[in-house]
Design a protein around this motif. Structure first.
Motif, PDB file in Angstrom:
ATOM      1  N   ASP A 139      -4.304   0.102   2.535  1.00 45.93           N
ATOM      2  CA  ASP A 139      -3.766  -1.212   2.188  1.00 45.93           C
ATOM      3  C   ASP A 139      -4.930  -2.204   2.161  1.00 45.93           C
ATOM      4  N   ILE A 140      -5.447  -2.495   0.968  1.00 49.42           N
ATOM      5  CA  ILE A 140      -6.615  -3.369   0.888  1.00 49.42           C
ATOM      6  C   ILE A 140      -6.257  -4.827   1.151  1.00 49.42           C
ATOM      7  N   LYS A 141      -4.982  -5.170   1.060  1.00 48.21           N
ATOM      8  CA  LYS A 141      -4.623  -6.544   1.436  1.00 48.21           C
ATOM      9  C   LYS A 141      -4.781  -6.735   2.944  1.00 48.21           C
ATOM     10  N   ARG A 142      -4.589  -5.675   3.701  1.00 46.78           N
ATOM     11  CA  ARG A 142      -4.806  -5.773   5.143  1.00 46.78           C
ATOM     12  C   ARG A 142      -6.258  -6.145   5.431  1.00 46.78           C
ATOM     13  N   GLU A 186       0.834  -4.470  -4.654  1.00 47.40           N
ATOM     14  CA  GLU A 186       1.935  -3.732  -5.281  1.00 47.40           C
ATOM     15  C   GLU A 186       1.408  -2.638  -6.202  1.00 47.40           C
ATOM     16  N   ARG A 187       0.290  -2.895  -6.875  1.00 50.06           N
ATOM     17  CA  ARG A 187      -0.286  -1.875  -7.752  1.00 50.06           C
ATOM     18  C   ARG A 187      -0.744  -0.671  -6.921  1.00 50.06           C
ATOM     19  N   VAL A 188      -1.376  -0.947  -5.786  1.00 50.86           N
ATOM     20  CA  VAL A 188      -1.794   0.144  -4.896  1.00 50.86           C
ATOM     21  C   VAL A 188      -0.578   0.928  -4.408  1.00 50.86           C
ATOM     22  N   GLN A 189       0.485   0.228  -4.061  1.00 55.23           N
ATOM     23  CA  GLN A 189       1.704   0.909  -3.632  1.00 55.23           C
ATOM     24  C   GLN A 189       2.271   1.775  -4.761  1.00 55.23           C
ATOM     25  N   ASP A 190       2.186   1.276  -5.985  1.00 53.02           N
ATOM     26  CA  ASP A 190       2.662   2.062  -7.134  1.00 53.02           C
ATOM     27  C   ASP A 190       1.806   3.314  -7.330  1.00 53.02           C
ATOM     28  N   TYR A 191       0.493   3.170  -7.170  1.00 50.04           N
ATOM     29  CA  TYR A 191      -0.375   4.349  -7.255  1.00 50.04           C
ATOM     30  C   TYR A 191       0.022   5.369  -6.188  1.00 50.04           C
ATOM     31  N   ASN A 192       0.246   4.884  -4.987  1.00 49.57           N
ATOM     32  CA  ASN A 192       0.613   5.792  -3.900  1.00 49.57           C
ATOM     33  C   ASN A 192       1.924   6.517  -4.196  1.00 49.57           C
ATOM     34  N   ALA A 193       2.875   5.799  -4.756  1.00 50.19           N
ATOM     35  CA  ALA A 193       4.152   6.423  -5.102  1.00 50.19           C
ATOM     36  C   ALA A 193       3.956   7.523  -6.141  1.00 50.19           C
ATOM     37  N   GLU A 194       3.073   7.264  -7.101  1.00 48.41           N
ATOM     38  CA  GLU A 194       2.824   8.266  -8.132  1.00 48.41           C
ATOM     39  C   GLU A 194       2.052   9.462  -7.583  1.00 48.41           C
TER      40      GLU A 194
END
Length: 264
Positions: A139-142, A186-194
């Motif tokens: 989580d780069i926002k962290r 959210e984009r990072v989360q989408d990558y993780n989901a994929e």
């Protein structure tokens, strides 16, 4: 039902970007593969390789690292080809931070493109029966959250233009900057989901970390003071510990008396 255990591989390889290459974990802007959470041999990190070595001595010296700093999902298939050519039976994959950490939002890799690239890499590994461990992107926002009050961190981010989509104007709390950071997250989360979906499609030969890396509550103590972005040795150790227990239930080699790796 208990999952069937797998024999410890005799060759493993790290695939991915600067995180798996151990970038800045031991010196100024250099790859420190010995401290990689995946294939490193530094005792203090206790990598996947060393944990496997403790239960399967045949892997000794067969820890390959094809991860390259700056790599994006576009580079993954070529790395997978190198792993297959080297007869790796087990690989770790951590890729995607650089797909999001670009100069501007419009340059981030589209989610569908990211998935297609991951699928292409897995298609290279599948015919060889390679076991795959897929880690989520941190989580780069962290990182922004824990470093935004640190003047040194902000200076590094600004002068080095480190992950501008997330870390540019780090001191700003303007709505447009908050919204930008949320979109990148959210984009990072989408990558993780994929990545999770691609791993599931690969079948029982792939294990995803369930978002463990993304959710890990890291602090600045885990981050390299060379750039305030990459994991230091402590961060690499945390990655190894967090991910290995989410992986395969490896069978202990009867020739070694080491305790089961999953208990570590």
């Amino acid at each position: 039902m208990t999952a069937a255990a797998d024999p410890v591989p005799t060759v493993m390889a790290a695939l991915g970007d600067s995180i798996s290459a151990g970038f800045n974990a031991c010196g100024w802007y250099v790859a420190c593969t010995s401290r990689s959470w995946s294939a490193g041999d530094a005792v203090g990190v206790d990598s996947h390789y060393l944990r496997l070595l403790a239960i399967g001595p045949a892997i000794k010296g067969h820890n390959l690292n094809f991860a390259v700093p700056g790599s994006t999902s576009a580079d993954l298939a070529a790395q997978a080809q190198k792993a297959v050519a080297a007869k790796a039976a087990y690989v770790t994959i951590l890729i995607g931070a650089q797909d999001a950490c670009v100069s501007r939002e419009s340059h981030m890799t589209p989610v569908a493109t990211y998935r297609a690239r991951v699928d292409r890499a897995l298609a290279v590994l599948a015919p060889a029966g390679v076991k795959v461990f897929a880690a989520s992107i941190p989580d780069i926002k962290r990182l922004w959250r824990i470093g935004k009050e640190n003047a040194v961190a902000k200076s590094f981010w600004a002068l080095g233009r480190i992950c501008p989509t997330m870390l540019a104007d780090a001191g700003s709390i303007a709505k447009k900057d908050q919204a930008r950071r949320n979109r990148v997250r959210e984009r990072v989360q989408d990558y993780n989901a994929e990545m999770a979906n691609a791993c599931a499609a690969y079948g029982p030969g792939c294990r995803y970390d369930g978002g463990a890396v993304f959710s890990y509550p890291y602090t600045l103590d885990h981050i390299s003071k060379w750039d305030f972005f990459h994991p230091n040795a402590d961060g690499q150790r945390a990655l190894a510990q967090t991910t290995f227990k989410m992986g395969f239930p490896w069978v202990m080699d009867p020739l070694t008396q080491a305790p089961p790796a999953l208990a570590r």
